[in-house]
Write a protein that holds these residues in place. Structure first.
Motif, mmCIF file in Angstrom:
data_model
loop_
_atom_site.group_PDB
_atom_site.id
_atom_site.type_symbol
_atom_site.label_atom_id
_atom_site.label_comp_id
_atom_site.label_asym_id
_atom_site.label_seq_id
_atom_site.Cartn_x
_atom_site.Cartn_y
_atom_site.Cartn_z
ATOM 1 N N MET A 51 0.829 -1.214 0.000
ATOM 2 C CA MET A 51 0.000 0.000 0.000
ATOM 3 C C MET A 51 0.858 1.256 0.000
ATOM 4 S SD MET A 51 -3.316 -0.924 2.353
ATOM 5 C CE MET A 51 -2.505 -1.915 3.595
ATOM 6 N N LEU A 52 1.978 1.212 0.722
ATOM 7 C CA LEU A 52 2.876 2.357 0.748
ATOM 8 C C LEU A 52 3.479 2.613 -0.628
ATOM 9 C CD1 LEU A 52 4.329 4.494 2.506
ATOM 10 C CD2 LEU A 52 6.181 2.848 2.780
ATOM 11 N N LEU A 53 3.877 1.546 -1.309
ATOM 12 C CA LEU A 53 4.454 1.698 -2.639
ATOM 13 C C LEU A 53 3.442 2.259 -3.629
ATOM 14 C CD1 LEU A 53 6.599 -1.549 -2.975
ATOM 15 C CD2 LEU A 53 7.431 0.801 -2.949
ATOM 16 N N ILE A 54 2.208 1.802 -3.531
ATOM 17 C CA ILE A 54 1.177 2.301 -4.441
ATOM 18 C C ILE A 54 0.929 3.785 -4.199
ATOM 19 C CG2 ILE A 54 -1.270 2.153 -5.024
ATOM 20 C CD1 ILE A 54 -1.086 -0.862 -4.545
ATOM 21 N N VAL A 55 0.744 4.160 -2.925
ATOM 22 C CA VAL A 55 0.465 5.556 -2.599
ATOM 23 C C VAL A 55 1.650 6.453 -2.950
ATOM 24 C CG1 VAL A 55 0.023 7.159 -0.693
ATOM 25 C CG2 VAL A 55 -1.200 4.997 -0.795
ATOM 26 N N SER A 56 2.860 5.994 -2.635
ATOM 27 C CA SER A 56 4.044 6.826 -2.917
ATOM 28 C C SER A 56 4.275 6.975 -4.413
ATOM 29 C CB SER A 56 5.284 6.223 -2.243
ATOM 30 O OG SER A 56 5.576 4.942 -2.772
ATOM 31 N N THR A 57 3.959 5.927 -5.181
ATOM 32 C CA THR A 57 4.152 6.017 -6.622
ATOM 33 C C THR A 57 3.107 6.918 -7.268
ATOM 34 O OG1 THR A 57 5.037 3.772 -6.610
ATOM 35 C CG2 THR A 57 4.398 4.681 -8.731
ATOM 36 N N VAL A 58 1.888 6.868 -6.757
ATOM 37 C CA VAL A 58 0.841 7.747 -7.279
ATOM 38 C C VAL A 58 1.244 9.216 -7.136
ATOM 39 C CG1 VAL A 58 -1.515 8.557 -6.841
ATOM 40 C CG2 VAL A 58 -1.054 6.116 -6.987
ATOM 41 N N THR A 59 2.010 9.521 -6.087
ATOM 42 C CA THR A 59 2.423 10.906 -5.838
ATOM 43 C C THR A 59 3.870 11.155 -6.225
ATOM 44 O OG1 THR A 59 3.037 10.333 -3.561
ATOM 45 C CG2 THR A 59 0.800 11.093 -3.941
ATOM 46 N N GLU A 60 4.511 10.190 -6.897
ATOM 47 C CA GLU A 60 5.920 10.338 -7.278
ATOM 48 C C GLU A 60 6.098 11.504 -8.252
ATOM 49 O OE1 GLU A 60 9.624 10.289 -7.419
ATOM 50 O OE2 GLU A 60 8.782 8.613 -6.294
#
Length: 494
Positions: A51-60
């Motif tokens: 979940m952290l990777l998904i959220v962080s990538t969405v805002t990358e």
């Protein structure tokens, strides 16, 4: 060394040394943690991490790539990058804290809330990293990267192993991540001092490059991480633990064997992006070298996965043998086209990379769901094998579009490596069939050592024989000769 290839080789040597140490620590950490923790412990942390990777990538924001490609970044560009990253890290930390308890209820896992809050704090730390380090990558200087990688991995390893041995808790995985991230921030300012100031200049300039790249990263992360959420929700934490550990171990040999070269490729390609002939030649040389290293590393682990898992992790982890055998082979074969990402970024073709990622998402999601419904975890693995091979073909087609090198020519450049790896896999598989099944550690170690030696001999011998029969053409073998020659030239005077 003033040439691009020379600096790439020198940078790769520094990174090879750091990756060797980091890889050793990562492998040892996985083994120790697997002995002290249960598969469900890995599963709950994998849920939070996914979940952290998904959220962080969405805002990358892709600021690193934008700074590398910028012709002459100033101090104001670096401060703006730091401000944007720090702001993003703070917002993500707050968002993750707010979503922790609802997510815990959704997945029916009470431990997930604490894990998510802690991992959200790691994003805050990540946003404070020194952006000036990117200037070293622009100049293809990587000794500081060695210091940074080794120090953060070492501190994270010590913290995770200590918690695992003392408390035997899943918090070992979380604390290791936090300590690694904190060390990364501290060391980044020690190796290259920088005093940032808060500014929001150059935002439009950054986004003009990174918009399509960020969109592609969002789709790509959903593409390669949604299956973790699917497995965790449908099959439970224990199955996700097996899936997570198996996938990570399958990816490790290919990733660690090629990371030193891959990390230097994007700045190298960017520096010659306006010279099509030179760029095409550089791509073919580097890609062939990457494949020649990745194929024996990935497929080699696949063919010795059975004794390796039983020896290193114990019988309770036997279900991941099939996962490693399947995915390690696919990850290795995907390197035949994996360098399309830095190539497309260097040429500014981020929109095409986004279209590729979107198409793969549309193909991969239904295949994963159908595989899960028909055959459970094994169906997910089979789906990943099929989509992984299809992805490699799509990437090679994109390479043809970017630099005009046909798919057939790309395959022919790797023919010796592909033939040698087939000989190696056949020989090791045949030899494994004659070995008795055992659970004794000493016999497993003997079997593993024998199979590894046999595989190395078959691959190196076949490659050398084919190279000599073909008249010693330019290729990975000559690149290895050059690297060894440079090392020996430095050693001899000493």
């Amino acid at each position: 060394m003033t040439s691009i290839s020379g600096r790439l080789i020198k940078g790769s040597m520094w990174l090879s040394l750091s990756r060797a140490i980091v890889n050793g620590l990562a492998t040892l950490s996985t083994i120790v943690l697997a002995w002290y923790l249960a598969p469900a412990d890995f599963g709950v942390v994998a849920l939070g991490t996914t979940m952290l990777l998904i959220v962080s990538t969405v805002t990358e924001l892709s600021l690193t790539q934008a700074l590398i490609r910028h012709e002459a970044p100033k101090e104001s560009h670096l401060s703006a990058a730091w401000t944007l990253n720090a702001t993003r890290g703070l917002l993500l930390c707050l968002l993750f804290a707010a979503c922790a308890y609802p997510a815990s209820g959704l997945f029916e896992e009470p431990r997930l809330a604490g894990v998510m809050i802690a991992l959200g704090f790691s994003m805050l730390l990540s946003g404070l990293t020194n952006p000036r380090l990117i200037m070293l990558q622009r100049e293809l200087i990587f000794w500081q990267e060695f210091v940074l990688s080794v120090s953060q991995k070492l501190t994270g390893f010590v913290a995770a192993v200590a918690i695992a041995i003392i408390y035997q808790s899943y918090w070992a995985l979380v604390v290791g991540t936090l300590v690694t991230q904190a060390t990364n921030v501290i060391i980044s300012y020690l190796v290259l001092p920088f005093r940032p100031r808060i500014t929001f200049q150059h935002i439009r300039e950054f986004f003009s490059f990174s918009a399509w790249l960020t969109a592609g990263q969002i789709v790509n992360t959903l593409n390669w991480r949604f299956d973790y959420l699917l497995v965790g929700k449908m099959l439970g934490g224990t199955a996700l633990g097996y899936y997570s550990v198996g996938s990570n171990l399958a990816m490790m040999p290919t990733r660690e064997a090629t990371a030193p070269l891959v990390q230097t490729i994007y700045p190298g390609f960017s520096s010659i992006r306006d010279d099509p002939a030179r760029l095409a030649a550089a791509y073919q040389r580097v890609q062939a070298l990457v494949a020649a290293i990745a194929l024996p590393a990935g497929i080699g682990v696949a063919v010795v996965a059975d004794p390796l898992v039983r020896l290193a992790l114990g019988e309770k982890w036997a279900p991941i043998i099939f996962i490693i055998q399947s995915l390690a082979s696919v990850f290795a074969l995907q390197t035949l086209g994996s360098l399309v990402q830095p190539l497309g970024m260097a040429k500014g073709e981020t929109r095409l990379l986004f279209i590729r990622d979107t198409q793969m998402l549309c193909v991969r999601v239904p295949i994963m769901i159908v595989g899960l419904m028909l055959a459970g975890l094994q169906g997910v693995i089979i789906g990943r094998v099929f989509t992984g091979l299809f992805s490699a073909l799509v990437n090679m087609i994109l390479v043809r579009r970017f630099i005009g090198v046909t798919v057939l020519k790309q395959l022919s450049a790797n023919m010796r490596a592909l033939t040698s790896i087939a000989v190696m896999a056949a020989g090791v598989t045949l030899a494994s069939g004659y070995l008795p099944h055992t659970t004794e550690k000493i016999m497993l170690a003997e079997q593993l050592a024998m199979l590894v030696a046999l595989g190395a001999g078959l691959y190196c011998g076949s490659t050398l024989l084919l190279w000599m029969l073909m008249g010693r053409p330019a290729g990975p073998e000559t690149e290895v000769q050059k690297i060894l020659g440079k090392i020996l030239s430095k050693v001899r005077p000493a």
